[in-house]
Design an enzyme around this catalytic site. Sequence first.
Site, PDB file in Angstrom:
ATOM      1  N   LYS A  24      -4.209  23.073 -56.720  1.00 26.07           N
ATOM      2  CA  LYS A  24      -2.189  22.562 -56.512  1.00 26.07           C
ATOM      3  C   LYS A  24      -1.883  24.204 -56.053  1.00 26.07           C
ATOM      4  CE  LYS A  24      -1.144  18.831 -58.874  1.00 26.07           C
ATOM      5  NZ  LYS A  24      -0.651  18.973 -59.833  1.00 26.07           N
ATOM      6  N   ARG A  94       2.241  22.246 -64.859  1.00 23.96           N
ATOM      7  CA  ARG A  94       1.472  21.408 -64.043  1.00 23.96           C
ATOM      8  C   ARG A  94      -0.098  22.000 -64.142  1.00 23.96           C
ATOM      9  NH1 ARG A  94       3.661  17.784 -60.005  1.00 23.96           N
ATOM     10  NH2 ARG A  94       6.005  18.183 -60.265  1.00 23.96           N
ATOM     11  N   GLY A 103      -4.418  12.763 -61.759  1.00 21.09           N
ATOM     12  CA  GLY A 103      -4.374  12.194 -63.196  1.00 21.09           C
ATOM     13  C   GLY A 103      -4.651  12.415 -64.539  1.00 21.09           C
ATOM     14  N   MET A 105      -5.077  15.077 -65.978  1.00 21.51           N
ATOM     15  CA  MET A 105      -5.162  15.913 -66.961  1.00 21.51           C
ATOM     16  C   MET A 105      -3.412  16.392 -66.497  1.00 21.51           C
ATOM     17  SD  MET A 105      -7.298  19.076 -66.191  1.00 21.51           S
ATOM     18  CE  MET A 105      -7.027  19.745 -64.084  1.00 21.51           C
ATOM     19  N   ARG A 340      -2.302  18.618 -50.664  1.00 25.70           N
ATOM     20  CA  ARG A 340      -3.924  18.679 -50.828  1.00 25.70           C
ATOM     21  C   ARG A 340      -5.141  17.687 -49.467  1.00 25.70           C
ATOM     22  NH1 ARG A 340      -3.501  15.726 -56.877  1.00 25.70           N
ATOM     23  NH2 ARG A 340      -2.866  13.560 -55.895  1.00 25.70           N
ATOM     24  N   HIS A 458      -1.679   5.068 -59.204  1.00 23.71           N
ATOM     25  CA  HIS A 458      -3.188   5.283 -59.937  1.00 23.71           C
ATOM     26  C   HIS A 458      -3.942   4.962 -59.727  1.00 23.71           C
ATOM     27  CE1 HIS A 458      -6.274   5.457 -64.063  1.00 23.71           C
ATOM     28  NE2 HIS A 458      -5.113   6.469 -63.708  1.00 23.71           N
ATOM     29  N   SER A 770     -46.907   9.653 -48.043  1.00 20.01           N
ATOM     30  CA  SER A 770     -46.456   9.253 -48.842  1.00 20.01           C
ATOM     31  C   SER A 770     -46.007   9.569 -50.441  1.00 20.01           C
ATOM     32  CB  SER A 770     -45.785   7.787 -48.182  1.00 20.01           C
ATOM     33  OG  SER A 770     -44.032   7.461 -48.973  1.00 20.01           O
ATOM     34  N   CYS A 838     -40.837   7.925 -50.449  1.00 22.98           N
ATOM     35  CA  CYS A 838     -40.325   6.527 -50.211  1.00 22.98           C
ATOM     36  C   CYS A 838     -40.128   5.517 -51.453  1.00 22.98           C
ATOM     37  CB  CYS A 838     -41.537   5.262 -49.667  1.00 22.98           C
ATOM     38  SG  CYS A 838     -42.583   5.562 -50.518  1.00 22.98           S
ATOM     39  N   TYR A 858     -39.625  12.478 -42.808  1.00 20.11           N
ATOM     40  CA  TYR A 858     -38.348  11.483 -43.393  1.00 20.11           C
ATOM     41  C   TYR A 858     -38.687  10.971 -44.487  1.00 20.11           C
ATOM     42  CZ  TYR A 858     -42.314   8.199 -44.595  1.00 20.11           C
ATOM     43  OH  TYR A 858     -43.282   7.639 -44.582  1.00 20.11           O
TER      44      TYR A 858
END
Length: 886
Positions: A24, A94, A103, A105, A340, A458, A770, A838, A858
């Site tokens: 902020k 703030r 929301g 804090m 933001r 919210h 694997s 895997c 992979y």
Amino acid sequence: MKKLKPIYAFEEADSKNRMLLGGKGAGLSEMTRLKLPVPSGFTITTEVCNQYYENGKKLPKNLIVEVRKNITKIEGKTGKKWNSSTNPLLVSVRSGAAISMPGMMDTILNLGLNDQTVLGLSKKTNNPRFAWDSYRRFIQLFGKVVFGVNDEKFDHVLNIAKKKQGVKDDSKLDVNSLKQIVNQYKKICNDHTKRKFPVNPNEQIELAVEAVFRSWMGERAIVYREKNNITKDIANGTAVNIVTMVFGNMGNDSATGVVFTRNGHNGKKEIEGEYLLNAQGEDVVAGVRTGKDVSKLKNDMPKSYNELSNACSKLEKHFREPQDIEFTIEQGKFYLLQTRTAKMSAGALVRTSVEMVKEKLIDKNRALTRIPAQQLEALLHRTINQNKIKGFEKFVKGIAASPGAASGIAVFDVKRAIVMGENNKKVVLIRKETKPEDVPAFFSSEGILTSQGGKSSHAAIVSRGMGKPCIVGCSDLKIDYDNNKCIANGITVLEGEPITIDGSTGLVYIGEVPTVEPQVTKDFQTILSWAQNAKRLGIRANADTPDSAKLARKFGAQGIGLCRTERMFNATDRIGLFVDMIMATNLKQRNNILKKLGQLQKSDFVQILKAMEGYKVTIRLLDPPLHEFLPNPEDLMDKIYKNKKGENLTETKKVLERAKELAEINPMMGHRGVRVGITYPEIYRMQITAVFEAAIELAKKKVNAKPQIMIPQVGSIAELNHIKDIYSEVKSEIQKKYKIKLNINFGTMLEVVRACLTSDELVKTAEFFSFGTNDLTQAVFSFSREDAEGKFLPEYMEKELLETSPFQSIDVNGVGSLMKIGIKQGRAIKKDLEIGICGEHGGDPNSIKFCHSANVSYVSASPHRIPIAIVAAAQAKILEHQKKSS
Ligand code: PEP
Ligand code: MG
């Protein structure tokens, strides 16, 4: 030691330093530099927050002196005076950490008001109602945040005052009512603290700054950081921003609003959001009043709308990201209070990524890395099955706030939702509105439904961030908390009754509506194709049915990394046969049954190989211990016990005896995998034959099938060679029989610690490796993979002994080190050895990042996680490249 500068005015701060200023603070200073209209103010840094905690929760000595100096500077800029009874300077206090935690804090508005300054505000604005309304709001917020007074006490007083004056809306309360409310509010605080409400603004600001710092370690902020993996290197403490108050509640030429520069729900290029005339920011965010769509501001206040629209495009161009902006219009004058990066739904992120590349605002690499791969899961969410919706009653409609469909039982209480969710009940949380302290219930709910609030309330923002379906502003819904029910359109839903919410349309249905697999949009396909081109890692699927193979392929999988053949034995048409096979008393009998099973396996393999034509399909031979296929001994005993008299239970008793014979104290480390193959070679022989025969059948049909055979639980070259001999025998028998030469790779899993350590031996026989990271994690930690996550791991994480479950994200230092040994030794002998993973980690973005850096060939993930894996693999490559070139 270098002395820290504790405070920066917005115009002097280095807005790139988010860790120091918080998001902020950085946003406010950047907007100030861009010469956008921002009220004067300054930021107390996150370093001061850390000092506060290091000092045993005491503010550094000189802080308030410095704060006062900066207040004096603001006085100079604004002409207003601190603690003045003629033209008072009021500020907001703030919170703001490096990473946005909406929301979580605390914030305090209208600070500086007392019995004298309220008169000054009243005179200066010529609006006593406004002044007293600001005062009562200040005491309420200050009482709640600084002293911890329960909000309901204030609401109670407010409701009584409204009744007494005969009005419904807060904004209709007159000065007299407000004065009385102020007195009662002060009394509530005094009773709570046993001291007089602080009147001196210096004391007020000191207490407020401290309260904001405290909120950094508040329960809800801690939970939020935990759930979102916000570690100290991402955000370390909160900054505090002191900003000159501007008022959106100074009459009908004033307003306040929250907008996104692009639609946060679907990504469309339009200013999206809402505003309220004559209101303060908290009214919009809390969803207490449902806001007007921002497009209406064009008519209400055309000049301000223009300023807003210009600010939106300037900020978006500057930050190269859609912004989430808070603005206030005070008597026609437009101010920006915050900007933001907009938190968007996954769909919106994808669309904006594609469109911003087209607009040349960003390049493809940025387009890919700005999407948190995990969030893509939301796009893969189920939607309502429109073909099956007939017959389901529509209950009510609200505002579609976060996409996806979810069914669950209605629950009206936050705590009950948490408990039920933890007990694996599917819950839809229904509330009038939600507050930050309700967030833990979001995690345990399938979806959220509120009767109040808009798209930026919210509930909407938090749900979207989490990828949970959510509907807000369902104003026809009357919720009766006392009787645990809600009513709309003459229909009552009681707690515990199933409902379905569709967060994409805003519709709520009675009952559990069938849902369908998600559709991959064109933009999503574009992102996936960019990611496919950018990544190095191969992405394969864990799939053991033709359908899941098809789905995985549709999502972009290039092969199957793990086909667990034991899953096939569990199908209803073969479990009986398999049990008969286990019960067989001699080899001949067993081989006869295996022949039948072999036919079934072959036809499964044919279909799966066909679905993955052209790509490798790794078929793993049977892994779990045999007793797992027999009925549970307790159930068998129960059956025997209950049927004492009647029927002949000889068969049941036999099965019980066999189950007991095969039972093990620790089956996970017992007679499973290759050990079964060694003691019951006929089973592996049957499976190997089935793979070969399936391949031959497909070869005859010119289908390019590429099966490979993988052996589980191998710990030594002797075990692997033993099975390789069986494989070779079968191979030559079949080649002779069908007169076809076939090359089917023979490989091993590395999931036993010894296998990793002796990979240089295994590689002499294995044509590929694997990693079975599930079993490997279990072995490395000696944590049971069956129990740990349900028993002690949550507490380990709570006590910060572990950051995440090692079963979810690869433990790089432990399991990762073993993997590196396995890879290094294997590739030292066979340079191009194919090595995959895997375990469940194959779909986890952090694990994928590690696999990329460890040069794994992979990863293999469940079909629904394939797109996430593709994007995460691309991100790993791009970030590695960026790191190297910086
Ligand atoms: C593993 O252990 O990681 C693995 C893939 O095998 P399974 O989960 O079937 O034991
Ligand atoms: Mg395993």
